[in-house]
Design a protein around this motif. Structure first.
Motif, PDB file in Angstrom:
ATOM      1  N   SER A  97       2.689   1.665  -1.131  1.00  0.00           N
ATOM      2  CA  SER A  97       1.589   1.790  -0.172  1.00  0.00           C
ATOM      3  C   SER A  97       0.208   1.485  -0.735  1.00  0.00           C
ATOM      4  O   SER A  97      -0.722   1.207   0.014  1.00  0.00           O
ATOM      5  N   ASN A  98       0.048   1.545  -2.076  1.00  0.00           N
ATOM      6  CA  ASN A  98      -1.278   1.373  -2.658  1.00  0.00           C
ATOM      7  C   ASN A  98      -1.173   0.941  -4.123  1.00  0.00           C
ATOM      8  O   ASN A  98      -0.188   1.249  -4.792  1.00  0.00           O
ATOM      9  N   ASN A  99      -2.201   0.251  -4.616  1.00  0.00           N
ATOM     10  CA  ASN A  99      -2.215  -0.211  -6.011  1.00  0.00           C
ATOM     11  C   ASN A  99      -2.500   0.906  -7.011  1.00  0.00           C
ATOM     12  O   ASN A  99      -2.059   0.844  -8.156  1.00  0.00           O
ATOM     13  N   ARG A 100      -3.282   1.898  -6.586  1.00  0.00           N
ATOM     14  CA  ARG A 100      -3.711   2.956  -7.501  1.00  0.00           C
ATOM     15  C   ARG A 100      -2.614   4.001  -7.622  1.00  0.00           C
ATOM     16  O   ARG A 100      -2.342   4.753  -6.685  1.00  0.00           O
ATOM     17  N   ILE A 101      -1.973   4.074  -8.789  1.00  0.00           N
ATOM     18  CA  ILE A 101      -0.850   4.987  -9.013  1.00  0.00           C
ATOM     19  C   ILE A 101      -1.336   6.200  -9.788  1.00  0.00           C
ATOM     20  O   ILE A 101      -1.805   6.077 -10.923  1.00  0.00           O
ATOM     21  N   ASN A 102      -1.199   7.389  -9.191  1.00  0.00           N
ATOM     22  CA  ASN A 102      -1.725   8.604  -9.812  1.00  0.00           C
ATOM     23  C   ASN A 102      -0.664   9.519 -10.408  1.00  0.00           C
ATOM     24  O   ASN A 102      -0.958  10.287 -11.332  1.00  0.00           O
ATOM     25  N   ALA A 103       0.545   9.487  -9.868  1.00  0.00           N
ATOM     26  CA  ALA A 103       1.577  10.431 -10.315  1.00  0.00           C
ATOM     27  C   ALA A 103       2.969   9.832 -10.110  1.00  0.00           C
ATOM     28  O   ALA A 103       3.202   9.109  -9.136  1.00  0.00           O
ATOM     29  N   ILE A 104       3.891  10.157 -11.036  1.00  0.00           N
ATOM     30  CA  ILE A 104       5.265   9.650 -10.970  1.00  0.00           C
ATOM     31  C   ILE A 104       6.219  10.758 -11.405  1.00  0.00           C
ATOM     32  O   ILE A 104       5.967  11.446 -12.393  1.00  0.00           O
ATOM     33  N   PHE A 121      10.845   0.715  -1.357  1.00  0.00           N
ATOM     34  CA  PHE A 121       9.976   1.882  -1.279  1.00  0.00           C
ATOM     35  C   PHE A 121      10.014   2.425   0.148  1.00  0.00           C
ATOM     36  O   PHE A 121      10.036   1.659   1.123  1.00  0.00           O
ATOM     37  N   TYR A 122       9.993   3.745   0.259  1.00  0.00           N
ATOM     38  CA  TYR A 122       9.892   4.405   1.557  1.00  0.00           C
ATOM     39  C   TYR A 122       8.615   5.234   1.547  1.00  0.00           C
ATOM     40  O   TYR A 122       8.393   6.043   0.644  1.00  0.00           O
ATOM     41  N   ASN A 141       5.140   7.765  -1.970  1.00  0.00           N
ATOM     42  CA  ASN A 141       6.242   6.813  -1.833  1.00  0.00           C
ATOM     43  C   ASN A 141       7.466   7.331  -2.579  1.00  0.00           C
ATOM     44  O   ASN A 141       7.338   7.999  -3.610  1.00  0.00           O
ATOM     45  N   VAL A 142       8.642   6.990  -2.070  1.00  0.00           N
ATOM     46  CA  VAL A 142       9.875   7.253  -2.803  1.00  0.00           C
ATOM     47  C   VAL A 142      10.565   5.902  -2.998  1.00  0.00           C
ATOM     48  O   VAL A 142      10.671   5.100  -2.072  1.00  0.00           O
ATOM     49  N   PHE A 143      10.999   5.657  -4.235  1.00  0.00           N
ATOM     50  CA  PHE A 143      11.566   4.355  -4.588  1.00  0.00           C
ATOM     51  C   PHE A 143      13.061   4.499  -4.856  1.00  0.00           C
ATOM     52  O   PHE A 143      13.482   5.285  -5.701  1.00  0.00           O
ATOM     53  N   VAL A 203       6.485   8.437  -6.175  1.00  0.00           N
ATOM     54  CA  VAL A 203       5.252   7.842  -6.687  1.00  0.00           C
ATOM     55  C   VAL A 203       4.083   8.230  -5.778  1.00  0.00           C
ATOM     56  O   VAL A 203       4.077   7.915  -4.579  1.00  0.00           O
ATOM     57  N   GLY A 204       3.099   8.902  -6.373  1.00  0.00           N
ATOM     58  CA  GLY A 204       1.902   9.284  -5.622  1.00  0.00           C
ATOM     59  C   GLY A 204       0.788   8.286  -5.877  1.00  0.00           C
ATOM     60  O   GLY A 204       0.504   7.945  -7.031  1.00  0.00           O
ATOM     61  N   THR A 205       0.164   7.826  -4.809  1.00  0.00           N
ATOM     62  CA  THR A 205      -0.904   6.837  -4.925  1.00  0.00           C
ATOM     63  C   THR A 205      -2.187   7.382  -4.296  1.00  0.00           C
ATOM     64  O   THR A 205      -2.213   8.480  -3.743  1.00  0.00           O
ATOM     65  N   SER A 206      -3.228   6.576  -4.335  1.00  0.00           N
ATOM     66  CA  SER A 206      -4.498   6.968  -3.712  1.00  0.00           C
ATOM     67  C   SER A 206      -4.458   6.810  -2.201  1.00  0.00           C
ATOM     68  O   SER A 206      -5.430   7.128  -1.512  1.00  0.00           O
TER      69      SER A 206
END
Length: 232
Positions: free
Chosen positions: A82-89, A115-116, A106-108, A99-102
């Motif tokens: 959903s986003n380029n900025r990746i904050n948490a995995i 990705f969902y 998302n779940v991969f 995967v948490g983004t700005s």
């Protein structure tokens, strides 16, 4: 006297051995010249298969020990991130990568390479900025729960409610700050999550570091209140 000399000789030997171990450390630099999507990496995670995942400000990077594979949003592709900025995995018990983004969670699915996107605010909530900015993630293995720290509060996701790959059935509980309730979280901006050996979840919030502890049953209590209660 003899014992004292032996003791100091042993101490000197241990000190030199320790220094030798650290002096042999070697660092290798990974940057855009070696395939990383950005030289600014804010998160690193190793999954159960041994792959390294780097969260950068310009995409999610998978490293297999030889080369990088980069994941970025693709226009009109609902199964891209959903986003380029990746904050948490993090990873759950079934091997799904969260995967948490700005701009969204998302779940991969590594098998399908899809990705969902998880919508955490299905209904408009008055007084909240509904941009789904994810700061931190924590998977509780024993309870099969995913804790999500966001700019808009703390969420508890029940992964047992998911019938993958249909993540639309996901059930969650959201905790937000309530000035009238001292047992609520102190600040909606949840920046850090960690679990100790006893299973207690520690929650860091706000620009000034506050700590909240999730007790059983679910109670949010500020660390300063807890220390007062136990006379520390």
């Amino acid at each position: 006297m003899k014992k004292t000399i032996i003791f100091w000789m042993l101490l000197l030997f241990i000190s030199q051995l320790s220094h030798a171990q650290y002096s042999n450390l070697k660092f290798e630099n990974f940057d855009t010249n070696k395939g990383l999507s950005s030289s600014t990496s804010v998160e690193i995670f190793q999954d159960s298969d041994g792959f390294l995942w780097f969260g950068t400000i310009d995409g999610l990077n998978k490293y297999d020990g030889y080369e990088f594979e980069i994941y970025r949003p693709i226009i009109n592709d609902i199964h891209s991130i959903s986003n380029n900025r990746i904050n948490a995995i993090t990873q759950d018990g079934k091997g799904y990568l969260w995967v948490g983004t700005s701009n969204g969670l998302n779940v991969f699915d590594k098998k399908s390479q899809k990705f969902y996107r998880i919508h955490l605010y299905k209904k408009k909530t008055e007084g909240l900025n509904l941009r789904e900015e994810i700061n931190s993630l924590l998977f509780d293995k024993k309870k099969n729960l995913l804790w999500v720290g966001t700019k808009n509060g703390l969420l508890q996701l029940d992964l047992a409610s998911v019938d993958a790959p249909d993540f639309s059935t996901l059930q969650y509980t959201r905790y937000i700050s309530n000035p009238k309730d001292i047992k609520s979280i102190d600040n909606n901006n949840v920046t850090n999550l960690i679990q100790d050996k006893k299973g207690t979840i520690w929650v860091g919030t706000g620009e000034i570091i506050y700590i909240d502890i999730i007790l059983k049953p679910i109670i949010l209590i500020e660390l300063k209140l807890l220390l007062k209660q136990i006379n520390i």
